[in-house]
Design an enzyme around this catalytic site. Structure first.
Site, mmCIF file in Angstrom:
data_model
loop_
_atom_site.group_PDB
_atom_site.id
_atom_site.type_symbol
_atom_site.label_atom_id
_atom_site.label_comp_id
_atom_site.label_asym_id
_atom_site.label_seq_id
_atom_site.Cartn_x
_atom_site.Cartn_y
_atom_site.Cartn_z
ATOM 1 N N CYS A 12 0.872 -1.175 0.000
ATOM 2 C CA CYS A 12 0.000 0.000 0.000
ATOM 3 C C CYS A 12 0.909 1.225 0.000
ATOM 4 O O CYS A 12 2.118 1.109 0.164
ATOM 5 C CB CYS A 12 -0.893 -0.001 1.231
ATOM 6 S SG CYS A 12 0.054 0.143 2.735
ATOM 7 N N HIS A 76 3.316 1.861 10.874
ATOM 8 C CA HIS A 76 2.383 1.595 11.978
ATOM 9 C C HIS A 76 2.288 2.759 12.948
ATOM 10 O O HIS A 76 1.304 2.910 13.646
ATOM 11 C CB HIS A 76 2.858 0.384 12.801
ATOM 12 C CG HIS A 76 2.830 -0.900 12.054
ATOM 13 N ND1 HIS A 76 1.839 -1.225 11.177
ATOM 14 C CD2 HIS A 76 3.675 -1.967 12.075
ATOM 15 C CE1 HIS A 76 2.084 -2.434 10.683
ATOM 16 N NE2 HIS A 76 3.195 -2.903 11.197
ATOM 17 N N GLU A 128 0.436 -1.079 15.551
ATOM 18 C CA GLU A 128 -0.352 0.112 15.192
ATOM 19 C C GLU A 128 -1.314 0.461 16.328
ATOM 20 O O GLU A 128 -1.456 1.632 16.716
ATOM 21 C CB GLU A 128 -1.138 -0.130 13.901
ATOM 22 C CG GLU A 128 -1.938 1.091 13.468
ATOM 23 C CD GLU A 128 -2.935 0.791 12.361
ATOM 24 O OE1 GLU A 128 -2.579 0.077 11.412
ATOM 25 O OE2 GLU A 128 -4.069 1.268 12.466
ATOM 26 N N SER A 221 1.548 -10.500 9.610
ATOM 27 C CA SER A 221 0.893 -9.311 9.066
ATOM 28 C C SER A 221 -0.612 -9.411 9.258
ATOM 29 O O SER A 221 -1.268 -10.301 8.716
ATOM 30 C CB SER A 221 1.239 -9.182 7.573
ATOM 31 O OG SER A 221 0.268 -8.393 6.940
ATOM 32 N N SER A 264 2.080 -5.519 2.981
ATOM 33 C CA SER A 264 3.526 -5.488 3.171
ATOM 34 C C SER A 264 4.248 -6.528 2.314
ATOM 35 O O SER A 264 5.366 -6.918 2.611
ATOM 36 C CB SER A 264 3.851 -5.666 4.656
ATOM 37 O OG SER A 264 2.980 -6.560 5.259
HETATM 38 FE FE1 F3S Z 1 -3.519 2.050 4.652
HETATM 39 FE FE2 F3S Z 1 -1.178 1.133 4.213
HETATM 40 FE FE3 F3S Z 1 -1.436 3.332 5.486
HETATM 41 S S1 F3S Z 1 -2.934 -0.029 4.723
HETATM 42 S S2 F3S Z 1 -3.262 2.989 6.585
HETATM 43 S S3 F3S Z 1 -2.008 3.017 3.391
HETATM 44 S S4 F3S Z 1 0.032 1.807 5.871
#
Ligand code: F3S
Length: 685
Positions: A12, A76, A128, A221, A264
């Site tokens: 992501c 996180h 997180e 994860s 990840s």
């Molecule tokens: Fe979403 Fe990735 Fe940030 S899952 S909250 S873009 S670390």
């Protein structure tokens, strides 16, 4: 074989941002082991090993991190106590908390301060969630399922609900509905990341139409495990693998296979899985969208990559949002420049910098964003240009200008054309400065002291520039200074013996006796630091570089003013300021007192001045004698009284004796200094 690869598979944007930065850092580090990751950067063993091989070190606790280390905070995020702990260790912090997670920190911190009970829906052991909890002093209730027991913990409090960004949306709303049903005051911030939602939705849809689902990602994860759980709802054969080796040998490749991957999971691992499957005589890939046949690797490549990290491309601003700018790059997906990648200036907003339709050159920071966006940076481009400016200025010893954008433990960060320059506290001023916060947002001039090309570290000095400027001023001053010359100075500091005055690069001493014609106990009675003052040089020593200053003006001398103003015989209104056995001192002007001898207070015989007068009383008196040389003024109230009330001769004779005695005392007193406090032994008198 029929394989369908989820478009959302892989990094992501938050993870890509942190991982790309870490790779940049380790590649440029000079000494292996100097870049520290606080906790594993991502839950992926392959990436962690690769970074470790390149010299990055991962530490779980702040206490394990050495002083002045360079520390990367992962996507996180962490609680404020961790940042504080690192700052105390004077670490340089690279905070790569995902902006979406940062937003949760802000919500939690605000709502907690407003008195809400924070409820985090997520896994209580996930970093997180631990980080988020830190923003409400670890008072949050954390739950990952409907739990009757929490109702008693909540009581009547108002509740604010947030979610771990990667939490399962369906489960989240199950828990939300349960809490809403049982509690009165509930506010909800659905903080599940859009990228996660899309990934989960696509996985759900894919798992409905596939016979086998392969979920690629770390077993630790959380979002990968969630994908696995989603697949299990629809599909009987689901494999969670970290890499190709984990895939069972007996898998039936003739079945319809769906592939998804956690946030990840690097694209190289997804690609490797597909390629290895291809090597096992798989010949075609069916895209989940159009079933078009092509090589697996090509299919994957096309679904993810349209741009490469590190590319510099031009695009058009398509949208300007409060915290980001969307750029049309002419590729499959739009690009996104978060505010943090647009500018370092905390006072700037995207609207102030760009407008829709602007052509903009950008640096590609990361591709394969799960939201269909490519992460871009303006700052990186500026930093490239800025680096050139910095290195040239260093080589030529030139002075640079920059804005203070951050005050950190041990110094401040100055930004010049996008390059961050560290100015240690000892180099931030030409005198000791403990608190650098007043510099925040200000422009400063500095010289580069040190450049570390490999680590892209620059150390600057404001002090060096100030000292150079002071030297020029100092030389100019001594070239022109002479006794009697007047200066406009600034009071720099005050001491019991006088005030130091900044004359412009050089300080002079204004002795306490030179500050006022009146008696003062301390220079602060009349002066304050920063005050502008007209002074003149009384004396100077070029050898010792010592300067004595004068400030009192002769025309302000109260005795000189009195001499011009008063004559013998004048009747004046005076204020009684002190009383002694032989008479009372009364003020004609500030610092100019006259004596009303006891014999001149009344036309009757009195034992002491206080029989007729009191301190502060204003009386009319006649000036009967003036001695300017000795600063003596004789006053008489009696001279103004009616003559018929004059005392009898016998009393006068007795009075003369007393007057003579008093005159002696008066003379002695005046020989000391008018205005001095004098101890009088009344028994002897
Ligand atoms: Fe979403 Fe990735 Fe940030 S899952 S909250 S873009 S670390």
């Amino acid at each position: 074989m029929n394989i369908m690869v989820a478009k959302t598979a892989g990094f992501c944007f938050g993870v890509a941002r942190a991982v790309n930065f870490a790779y940049d850092m380790v590649q440029s580090q000079k000494t292996p082991g100097t870049i520290i990751g606080l906790g594993e950067l991502i839950h992926n063993g392959h990436v962690i090993k690769e970074l470790e091989d390149k010299g990055m070190v991962f530490k779980e606790h702040v206490s394990d991190i050495g002083y002045a280390s360079q520390v990367i905070i992962r996507a996180h995020g962490v609680g404020p106590s961790i940042i504080e702990g690192l700052s105390k260790r004077q670490c340089e912090i690279f905070d790569y908390t995902c902006p979406y997670v940062k937003k949760i920190h802000q919500i939690v911190s605000k709502k907690y301060k407003e008195g809400c009970q924070i409820v985090i829906i997520g896994n209580k052991n996930h970093p997180e969630v631990i980080g988020i909890n830190g923003w409400c002093e670890n008072t949050a209730i954390v739950l990952d399922d409907v739990d009757e027991n929490i109702l008693s913990k909540i009581g009547e409090k108002c509740i604010h609900l947030v979610a771990q960004t990667t939490f399962n949306k369906k489960k989240f709303y199950e828990i939300v509905n349960f809490i809403k049903k049982n509690c009165k005051m509930v506010a909800i911030s659905d903080t599940i990341c859009n990228a996660t939602v899309k990934r989960q939705e696509e996985t759900f849809a894919l798992s409905q139409i596939c016979d086998i689902m392969i979920v690629i990602g770390g077993r630790k994860s959380s979002n990968t495990v969630k994908l696995y759980e989603i697949c299990m709802e629809n599909c009987k054969e689901v494999y969670l693998i970290e890499n190709f080796e984990d895939l069972p040998q007996n898998i039936n490749f003739k079945k319809k296979i769906g592939i998804t991957a956690g946030a990840s999971t690097p694209s190289c691992i997804i690609e490797e899985v597909i390629c290895k499957m291809e090597e096992k005589e798989m010949t075609s890939v069916a895209q989940n969208s159009d079933n078009e046949e092509m090589s697996f690797a090509e299919a994957f490549e096309q679904s993810l990559k349209t741009l490469n990290t590190g590319d510099v491309v031009k695009g058009t601003v398509a949208e300007v949002r409060p915290n980001e700018v969307i750029v049309d790059l002419g590729f499959k997906s739009d690009g996104i420049i978060p505010l943090s990648e647009l500018t370092d200036d905390p006072d700037m907003t995207p609207e102030k910098l760009v407008k829709v339709g602007d052509e903009i050159e950008v640096f590609v920071v990361g591709v394969n964003d799960a939201e269909g966006k490519t992460l871009l940076s303006r700052k990186k481009l500026e930093a490239i240009a800025g680096w050139k400016t910095i290195t040239e200025a260093y080589d030529k010893g030139e002075i640079l200008t920059g804005k203070v954008i951050q005050v950190v433990n041990g110094g401040m960060i100055v930004s010049t054309t996008g390059t961050r320059v560290f100015v240690p506290i000892s180099q931030a001023n030409d005198r000791y400065t403990q608190d650098l916060t007043p510099f925040m947002g200000k422009e400063v001039t500095y010289k580069i002291l040190e450049i570390n090309e490999k680590r892209r570290k620059v150390v600057g000095s404001v002090k060096a520039v100030l000292q150079e400027q002071n030297k020029i001023l100092e030389d100019k001053f001594w070239g022109e200074a002479e006794a009697g010359k007047k200066y406009s100075g600034v009071v720099k500091s005050l001491t019991p013996f006088g005030a130091f005055i900044d004359l412009g690069g050089v300080d002079g001493l204004l002795h306490i006796s030179e500050i006022s014609w009146s008696r003062i106990k301390h220079p602060s009675d009349v002066l304050s630091v920063g005050q502008l003052l007209e002074v003149y040089i009384k004396d100077l020593n070029v050898e010792t570089k010592k300067i004595s200053l004068g400030f009192k003006k002769i025309e302000d001398n109260p005795w000189a003013i009195a001499q011009n103003k008063f004559n013998e015989g004048d009747v004046v209104s005076v204020k009684v300021v002190r009383m002694l056995p032989f008479g009372a001192f009364a003020e004609l002007l500030p610092s100019v007192d006259g004596l009303i001898h006891i014999s001149q207070i009344s036309n009757k015989r009195i034992a002491q001045p206080s029989d007729c007068l009191e301190i502060g009383q204003v009386v009319d008196a006649q000036i009967t004698a003036l001695d300017w040389e000795n600063k003596k003024i004789s006053l008489s109230i009696r001279a103004l009284l009616p003559k018929e009330e004059a005392p009898a001769p016998a009393a006068a004779s007795q009075e003369k004796t007393q007057e003579e005695l008093a005159d002696t005392s008066y003379t002695e007193e005046m020989n000391v200094t008018i205005g001095d406090a004098i101890k009088i032994d009344t028994d002897e008198n």
